[in-house]
Design an enzyme around this catalytic site. Sequence first.
Site, PDB file in Angstrom:
ATOM      1  N   ASP A  17      59.951  -3.326  16.972  1.00 19.74           N
ATOM      2  CA  ASP A  17      59.092  -3.688  18.102  1.00 19.74           C
ATOM      3  C   ASP A  17      59.519  -5.049  18.649  1.00 19.74           C
ATOM      4  OD1 ASP A  17      55.966  -2.948  19.102  1.00 19.74           O
ATOM      5  OD2 ASP A  17      56.674  -4.997  19.436  1.00 19.74           O
ATOM      6  N   SER A  74      57.318   1.283  11.137  1.00 25.71           N
ATOM      7  CA  SER A  74      58.265   2.317  10.695  1.00 25.71           C
ATOM      8  C   SER A  74      59.643   1.682  10.539  1.00 25.71           C
ATOM      9  CB  SER A  74      58.300   3.469  11.692  1.00 25.71           C
ATOM     10  OG  SER A  74      57.109   4.220  11.592  1.00 25.71           O
ATOM     11  N   SER A 133      54.320  -4.608  15.259  1.00 22.90           N
ATOM     12  CA  SER A 133      54.146  -3.778  14.065  1.00 22.90           C
ATOM     13  C   SER A 133      53.965  -4.607  12.797  1.00 22.90           C
ATOM     14  CB  SER A 133      55.350  -2.842  13.905  1.00 22.90           C
ATOM     15  OG  SER A 133      56.555  -3.580  13.896  1.00 22.90           O
ATOM     16  N   CYS A 152      70.721   2.754  18.582  1.00 27.06           N
ATOM     17  CA  CYS A 152      70.725   1.779  17.485  1.00 27.06           C
ATOM     18  C   CYS A 152      70.290   2.490  16.201  1.00 27.06           C
ATOM     19  CB  CYS A 152      69.762   0.643  17.810  1.00 27.06           C
ATOM     20  SG  CYS A 152      69.516  -0.475  16.436  1.00 27.06           S
ATOM     21  N   GLY A 181      60.392  -1.348  12.392  1.00 29.39           N
ATOM     22  CA  GLY A 181      60.239  -2.785  12.625  1.00 29.39           C
ATOM     23  C   GLY A 181      61.003  -3.325  13.829  1.00 29.39           C
ATOM     24  N   GLY A 184      58.055   4.478  15.591  1.00 30.03           N
ATOM     25  CA  GLY A 184      57.838   3.744  16.835  1.00 30.03           C
ATOM     26  C   GLY A 184      58.629   4.342  17.984  1.00 30.03           C
ATOM     27  N   TYR A 200      60.276  -1.038  25.213  1.00 32.18           N
ATOM     28  CA  TYR A 200      60.763  -2.414  25.298  1.00 32.18           C
ATOM     29  C   TYR A 200      59.552  -3.296  25.570  1.00 32.18           C
ATOM     30  CZ  TYR A 200      65.516  -0.552  25.465  1.00 32.18           C
ATOM     31  OH  TYR A 200      66.695   0.091  25.163  1.00 32.18           O
ATOM     32  N   TYR A 230      65.137   7.165  24.558  1.00 31.47           N
ATOM     33  CA  TYR A 230      66.249   7.667  25.374  1.00 31.47           C
ATOM     34  C   TYR A 230      67.564   7.379  24.658  1.00 31.47           C
ATOM     35  CZ  TYR A 230      67.807   3.023  26.403  1.00 31.47           C
ATOM     36  OH  TYR A 230      68.324   1.766  26.234  1.00 31.47           O
TER      37      TYR A 230
HETATM   38  P1  FDA Z   1      58.150  -0.579  14.795  1.00 30.67           P
HETATM   39  O1  FDA Z   1      58.001  -0.153  13.393  1.00 30.67           O
HETATM   40  O2  FDA Z   1      58.235  -2.035  15.083  1.00 30.67           O
HETATM   41  O3  FDA Z   1      57.038   0.107  15.675  1.00 30.67           O
HETATM   42  C1  FDA Z   1      56.959  -0.024  17.088  1.00 30.67           C
HETATM   43  C2  FDA Z   1      55.524   0.257  17.552  1.00 30.67           C
HETATM   44  O4  FDA Z   1      55.122   1.569  17.152  1.00 30.67           O
HETATM   45  C3  FDA Z   1      54.491  -0.676  16.938  1.00 30.67           C
HETATM   46  O5  FDA Z   1      53.414  -0.836  17.831  1.00 30.67           O
HETATM   47  C4  FDA Z   1      54.021   0.077  15.716  1.00 30.67           C
HETATM   48  O6  FDA Z   1      52.751  -0.310  15.269  1.00 30.67           O
HETATM   49  C5  FDA Z   1      54.037   1.515  16.213  1.00 30.67           C
HETATM   50  N1  FDA Z   1      54.316   2.467  15.157  1.00 30.67           N
HETATM   51  C6  FDA Z   1      55.346   2.434  14.289  1.00 30.67           C
HETATM   52  N2  FDA Z   1      55.302   3.488  13.486  1.00 30.67           N
HETATM   53  C7  FDA Z   1      54.235   4.209  13.840  1.00 30.67           C
HETATM   54  C8  FDA Z   1      53.669   5.419  13.354  1.00 30.67           C
HETATM   55  N3  FDA Z   1      54.212   6.069  12.337  1.00 30.67           N
HETATM   56  N4  FDA Z   1      52.544   5.900  13.930  1.00 30.67           N
HETATM   57  C9  FDA Z   1      51.984   5.221  14.969  1.00 30.67           C
HETATM   58  N5  FDA Z   1      52.466   4.066  15.462  1.00 30.67           N
HETATM   59  C10 FDA Z   1      53.587   3.568  14.907  1.00 30.67           C
HETATM   60  N6  FDA Z   1      64.823   2.460  22.500  1.00 30.67           N
HETATM   61  C11 FDA Z   1      65.376   3.579  23.047  1.00 30.67           C
HETATM   62  O7  FDA Z   1      64.647   4.398  23.602  1.00 30.67           O
HETATM   63  N7  FDA Z   1      66.720   3.772  22.984  1.00 30.67           N
HETATM   64  C12 FDA Z   1      67.557   2.893  22.381  1.00 30.67           C
HETATM   65  O8  FDA Z   1      68.773   3.116  22.345  1.00 30.67           O
HETATM   66  C13 FDA Z   1      66.993   1.723  21.789  1.00 30.67           C
HETATM   67  N8  FDA Z   1      67.765   0.792  21.178  1.00 30.67           N
HETATM   68  C14 FDA Z   1      67.200  -0.307  20.586  1.00 30.67           C
HETATM   69  C15 FDA Z   1      68.006  -1.257  19.944  1.00 30.67           C
HETATM   70  C16 FDA Z   1      67.428  -2.382  19.368  1.00 30.67           C
HETATM   71  C17 FDA Z   1      68.317  -3.381  18.678  1.00 30.67           C
HETATM   72  C18 FDA Z   1      66.026  -2.577  19.441  1.00 30.67           C
HETATM   73  C19 FDA Z   1      65.391  -3.806  18.831  1.00 30.67           C
HETATM   74  C20 FDA Z   1      65.224  -1.653  20.079  1.00 30.67           C
HETATM   75  C21 FDA Z   1      65.799  -0.508  20.650  1.00 30.67           C
HETATM   76  N9  FDA Z   1      65.018   0.452  21.290  1.00 30.67           N
HETATM   77  C22 FDA Z   1      65.599   1.544  21.864  1.00 30.67           C
HETATM   78  C23 FDA Z   1      63.564   0.284  21.355  1.00 30.67           C
HETATM   79  C24 FDA Z   1      62.885   1.082  20.236  1.00 30.67           C
HETATM   80  O9  FDA Z   1      62.827   2.449  20.617  1.00 30.67           O
HETATM   81  C25 FDA Z   1      61.450   0.568  20.034  1.00 30.67           C
HETATM   82  O10 FDA Z   1      61.482  -0.775  19.649  1.00 30.67           O
HETATM   83  C26 FDA Z   1      60.701   1.396  19.011  1.00 30.67           C
HETATM   84  O11 FDA Z   1      59.325   1.192  19.164  1.00 30.67           O
HETATM   85  C27 FDA Z   1      61.142   1.034  17.623  1.00 30.67           C
HETATM   86  O12 FDA Z   1      60.520   1.824  16.669  1.00 30.67           O
HETATM   87  P2  FDA Z   1      60.382   1.245  15.190  1.00 30.67           P
HETATM   88  O13 FDA Z   1      59.708   2.264  14.379  1.00 30.67           O
HETATM   89  O14 FDA Z   1      61.688   0.711  14.743  1.00 30.67           O
HETATM   90  O15 FDA Z   1      59.483  -0.012  15.456  1.00 30.67           O
END
Ligand code: FDA
Length: 503
Positions: A88, A84, A93, A149, A86, A156, A444, A163
């Site tokens: 992770d 979603s 992902s 962020c 990216g 994800g 995390y 939080y």
């Molecule tokens: P990504 O696309 O990488 O997905 C993460 C995981 O979820 C993977 O296993 C993926 O396969 C799965 N996934 C994604 N989309 C899906 C879907 N539609 N259906 C099923 N599975 C799916 N957390 C927090 O709680 N508070 C915060 O303030 C922050 N701040 C923060 C800052 C930075 C710089 C980073 C790198 C990370 C955070 N995080 C965070 C952590 C963040 O919540 C966590 O990394 C999430 O999984 C990110 O979601 P994405 O969709 O971006 O990730």
Amino acid sequence: MKPSHYNYHPTFPLVFAILLAFSAASTAVAQPHDQFLQSSIRILRFDTETTPKPLVIVTPLLASHIQATILCSKRHGLQIRIRSGGHDSEGLSYVSQVPFVLVDLVNLRSIDVDVESRVAWVQSGATVGELYYRIYEKTRTLAFPAGSCPTIGIGGHLSGGGYGVFHRKYGLAADNVIDAHVIDANGRILDRKSMGEDLFWAIRGGGGGSFGIVLDWKIKLVPVPPTVTGFSVTKTLEQNATQLIHQWQYVAHRLPKDLFFLVTISRANETVQATFSGLYLGLVDELIPLMETRFQELGLTKQDCIETSWILVMYMSQFPNNTLESLLNRTAANKTWFKIKSDYVKEPIPESVFAEIWPRYFNEDEGRYGSIVLVPYGGEMDEIPETQTPFPHRAGNMYKIIYTIGREEEENLDFQRYLSWIRRFYEDMTPYVSKSPREAYVNYRDLDLGMNNGSGITSYAEASIWGLKYFKNNFRRLVQVKTLVDPQNFFKHEQSIPSLSSW
Ligand code: FDA
């Protein structure tokens, strides 16, 4: 979101089969999609020439494209990775050691805010920045309790909890989900009613990539005053930072729910500094007396505060000219080599740890690139039962520790040194944090905690090593749900919930 958006599109399997054949014949086929790969990768550890690449990247426009991708991947014996936003932290992902298809939801990011009903439908490919922007453009008095962020993806983030500045008042993002559409391993589109309460429970905090592909989420918006107060105070070791951090532990989780304030510790020039910053859901004239009563030692003054809207408190420092349109930019401003770990604290940590162990790490050469954030719990987090969602870190937790180390890209960077720094630091904290299990936040992701074995067949006992840390006893129920909804373990990655029937 109208259900008609999710009609099946019969021509897509053909398109997908052609793409697959093409990609097998020529590695160049992924080139047109590289922009998507690049734009979403936040962590440079996984952006190297040797990082395994997907056979094909599918960027669906319709739910039917995802359905077809699932069915075709199954037929061809390929694994799927879902992306979603990216973010992770272990690249789960978009990296896999076996041939795989990447489903990137970048094009499924519509957001439909209904101010009157205080709800919104948001597609998984949207970012939290886009969501906040769309809420704010309609009303100043509603918000959503999620992370800070702006480029984190909704998919994800909500899958693992989520939080942010409002969790002490309203709980996590996942606590505020009231419906969703998921595509399961058979390609069926399910809403809350048709998926049933077990699967609906599991997708709200059980970690992404285990149960299906969540298309979109119906979320509850929460009331906020049009004007809130943000504040920030920085103290160095020479200005009593050690004593203040120690004292903060006794105060922050007991404050009224309207007040959230965290501590960020990092190296600054030749010393270590602690920044105490936060958001109060009220005006400065109420905040100052409250802080004088509860945490006088910090010496918060009006000059350290600003009254403005919640969204500006969160993003003013990132977008100094109030250019909130920047929230619509999905590309991360800075990309680093990056590693993150987390801990939960139930008893105050002795002052000597902040006075001796922490400065020692920050004074090491690698420590220049490290930081520690202490995130207060308490408030609403204490009131939500541990079993209400898979996210179990509720009453009894004073705060969470986040350890990070990250460096901008440089040639020949010996990242092992930095990994070693954070691992040693984490190890030295063992006596002072939660035990049996040592808890961790699934969003995390940390593969140091353990992994499923590569064959895809992992026993309950093996997976419990990391599963209990993320989910405590909710892990058992997650495994039961997984076994029911995806017995063949189609949706899998290094820390996906295992299915009992697959072994
Ligand atoms: P990504 O696309 O990488 O997905 C993460 C995981 O979820 C993977 O296993 C993926 O396969 C799965 N996934 C994604 N989309 C899906 C879907 N539609 N259906 C099923 N599975 C799916 N957390 C927090 O709680 N508070 C915060 O303030 C922050 N701040 C923060 C800052 C930075 C710089 C980073 C790198 C990370 C955070 N995080 C965070 C952590 C963040 O919540 C966590 O990394 C999430 O999984 C990110 O979601 P994405 O969709 O971006 O990730």
